[in-house]
Scaffold this active site. Structure first.
Site, PDB file in Angstrom:
ATOM      1  N   HIS A 157       0.940  -0.720  -0.319  1.00 26.58           N
ATOM      2  CA  HIS A 157      -0.161  -0.291   0.211  1.00 26.58           C
ATOM      3  C   HIS A 157       0.848   1.274  -0.079  1.00 26.58           C
ATOM      4  O   HIS A 157       0.631   2.518   0.794  1.00 26.58           O
ATOM      5  CB  HIS A 157      -0.842  -0.116   1.392  1.00 26.58           C
ATOM      6  CG  HIS A 157      -1.507  -1.559   1.409  1.00 26.58           C
ATOM      7  ND1 HIS A 157      -2.456  -2.169   0.961  1.00 26.58           N
ATOM      8  CD2 HIS A 157      -1.218  -2.279   1.949  1.00 26.58           C
ATOM      9  CE1 HIS A 157      -3.029  -2.184   1.604  1.00 26.58           C
ATOM     10  NE2 HIS A 157      -2.440  -2.688   1.868  1.00 26.58           N
ATOM     11  N   SER A 278      13.352  21.797 -16.364  1.00 25.82           N
ATOM     12  CA  SER A 278      12.255  23.051 -16.131  1.00 25.82           C
ATOM     13  C   SER A 278      13.334  24.108 -16.957  1.00 25.82           C
ATOM     14  O   SER A 278      14.155  24.764 -17.095  1.00 25.82           O
ATOM     15  CB  SER A 278      11.436  23.224 -15.191  1.00 25.82           C
ATOM     16  OG  SER A 278      10.932  23.956 -15.466  1.00 25.82           O
ATOM     17  N   LYS A 284      15.225  21.769 -11.741  1.00 22.62           N
ATOM     18  CA  LYS A 284      14.128  20.733 -11.896  1.00 22.62           C
ATOM     19  C   LYS A 284      15.118  19.602 -12.295  1.00 22.62           C
ATOM     20  O   LYS A 284      15.899  20.378 -13.710  1.00 22.62           O
ATOM     21  CB  LYS A 284      13.052  20.765 -12.334  1.00 22.62           C
ATOM     22  CG  LYS A 284      11.477  22.029 -12.021  1.00 22.62           C
ATOM     23  CD  LYS A 284      11.533  21.118 -10.802  1.00 22.62           C
ATOM     24  CE  LYS A 284      10.498  20.415 -11.139  1.00 22.62           C
ATOM     25  NZ  LYS A 284       9.743  20.050 -11.859  1.00 22.62           N
ATOM     26  N   GLU A 291       8.895   8.652 -17.051  1.00 23.36           N
ATOM     27  CA  GLU A 291       7.541   8.882 -17.284  1.00 23.36           C
ATOM     28  C   GLU A 291       6.902   8.908 -18.063  1.00 23.36           C
ATOM     29  O   GLU A 291       5.593   8.323 -18.457  1.00 23.36           O
ATOM     30  CB  GLU A 291       6.761  10.840 -16.702  1.00 23.36           C
ATOM     31  CG  GLU A 291       7.425  11.561 -15.316  1.00 23.36           C
ATOM     32  CD  GLU A 291       7.744  12.696 -15.661  1.00 23.36           C
ATOM     33  OE1 GLU A 291       7.090  13.236 -14.914  1.00 23.36           O
ATOM     34  OE2 GLU A 291       8.559  12.829 -15.731  1.00 23.36           O
TER      35      GLU A 291
END
Ligand code: ARG
Length: 462
Positions: A157, A278, A284, A291
């Site tokens: 979980h 970024s 960043k 992704e």
């Protein structure tokens, strides 16, 4: 469009709109080398059974080899003038060798021809993909080996469950990937069937030697039923379902990398050469590779659903619907190959952050199950041990204490069965070491598995 090979019964030209709509040349050109290879085998057979002369064979063979060279050098570009790659190759052959080209299609239909091309294509790509799976496994095994002592929280979980070795966690992916590879290997058995000789659907009245063609092309078997031979795309559906499962696996791995690379976790540092920045926020270093891999599983599922839907409820035998199998298949192959390759690269350079992992585990109570098992080993019924340890956790939470800070007296106030040995369990690593079952995270078990994978994959020492 040029004169059609099927124009005999037509007394008017095809509407240009229809030509554009029905053509597959814009995407099936990708099959050209397989198409030529299939044709080379087909004409060898035609000569063997006496359907063409040796002189004709020589001409056709040399013409096809010339096309093969044009393909290799990038000169072969059939453009949109032809309906599909089969017609484009035949037309090019005619340009090169003249009339002898008219015998190439003897005893063959584009229906069995396209089935053959697809099988040749997939046979090659499956090997390619399996090699890439292995490379990804190898790189993960190397990371597991380098960090073989590192204990991390095992999650359920997405909550800290029980301590495990990082190597154990990574080897779970290696196992998943090996099932992927073996599914593809199994799929290959059903790709490895030679359809030529089926003709359009009914077979041929000519004395074709199907086994000879199969042998020349390295196929193990010949399709048993001519109707099935031209109607069957199970092999492509099977491949796409295996591809979809690989997509699931890669998306899970990618998601973990995204999470583990986050500031909150900081378990890993994805190498900067595998991050992107970024344009707005200067600090960043985003895990875009992971992704995108996570997202591309969607394309793989899409390709599977496309082909299932194309094939669903199609009457036998060949239907033009089946032309729609190609783009989905090609896209899945490309998507898989790029995802596997980029993930292998990412793992080659990844670094784990033991300090962050240790910090995350401090005070996480993930030793609780091991403490309960300690009581069980001393004769306490499991339910009772579970309750006692649960109370201990609740007490620590109330007093803002970690398991690691507990003294023996505190333990004993919860159960007299706790003795000096129980103190050892309060270290996360000890819980890992205590595991006894095969396939567990016990260091001996993990090392056995790690060594076996290293040997199998040739993953070296570091
Ligand atoms: N381009 C077709 C395909 O990809 C080849 C077979 C066409 N056969 C036919 N009779 N129209 O499926």
């Amino acid at each position: 469009m040029n004169k059609k090979l099927w124009s005999g019964r037509f007394d008017k030209a095809t509407s240009p709109e229809v030509e554009r709509f029905t053509a597959s040349i814009t995407f099936d050109t990708r099959l050209c080398k397989h198409d030529v290879r299939g044709s080379l085998a087909h004409v060898e057979m035609l000569a063997k059974v006496g359907l063409i002369s040796h002189a004709e064979l020589k001409r056709i063979r040399s013409g096809l080899k010339e096309i093969r060279d044009e393909i290799r050098s990038g000169k072969f570009k059939p453009g949109a003038r032809y309906e599909d790659i089969h017609m484009a190759v035949e037309a090019r052959l005619k340009q090169i060798i003249g009339a002898a080209a008219d015998k190439l299609h003897t005893g063959r239909s584009r229906n069995d021809q396209v089935a053959l091309d697809m099988r040749l294509f997939l046979r090659e790509e499956i090997e390619n993909i399996r090699t890439r799976i292995e490379q990804l496994q190898r790189n993960m095994v190397k990371v597991a080996w380098t960090n073989r002592k590192l204990v991390i929280p095992g999650f359920t979980h997405l909550q800290h469950g029980q301590p495990v070795l990082l190597a154990h966690h990574l080897l779970a992916y290696v196992e998943m990937l090996s099932r992927d590879s073996s599914r593809l290997e199994d799929c290959l058995k059903r790709v490895d069937i030679m359809p030529l000789g089926a003709g359009a659907l009914a077979g041929s009245g000519l004395p074709l030697d199907r086994k000879y063609v199969a042998k020349l092309l390295g196929f193990t078997r010949v399709a048993v039923n001519s109707i099935d031979a031209v109607s069957d795309r199970d092999f492509a559906m099977e491949f796409l379902s295996s591809a979809a499962i690989i997509g699931v696996h890669l998306s899970r791995m990618a998601e973990e990398l995204v999470v583990w690379h986050s500031r909150e976790f900081s378990f890993v540092e994805i190498d900067l050469s595998y991050c992107t920045g970024s344009s707005f926020m200067p600090q960043k270093a985003n895990p875009d590779v992971a992704e995108l891999v996570r997202a591309k599983s969607g394309r793989l599922f899409g390709s599977l659903v496309t082909l299932l839907t194309v094939m669903k409820a199609l009457p036998l035998a060949y239907n033009r619907d089946m032309q729609e199998d190609k783009e989905a298949l090609f896209d899945a192959v490309d998507t898989l190959e790029s995802c596997l390759t980029i993930m292998a690269g990412l793992w080659r350079k990844i670094r784990f952050q033991p300090a962050s992992v240790r910090e995350a585990m401090g005070g996480d109570f993930s030793q609780a199950t091991d403490l309960a098992e300690y009581l069980v080993a001393k004769g306490c019924p499991f339910r009772e041990a579970h309750r006692v340890t649960g109370k201990l956790v609740a007490n620590c939470l109330r007093k803002k204490k970690k398991f690691e800070d507990l003294k023996i007296e505190e333990l004993r106030s919860f159960s007299p069965l706790f003795d000096r040995g129980a103190m050892g369990i309060l270290s996360h690593a000890r819980g890992v070491e205590r595991k006894k079952t095969s396939g567990s995270t016990a260091p001996t078990e993990v090392m056995r598995s790690l060594k076996a994978w290293k040997k199998k994959l040739g993953a070296g020492n570091a």
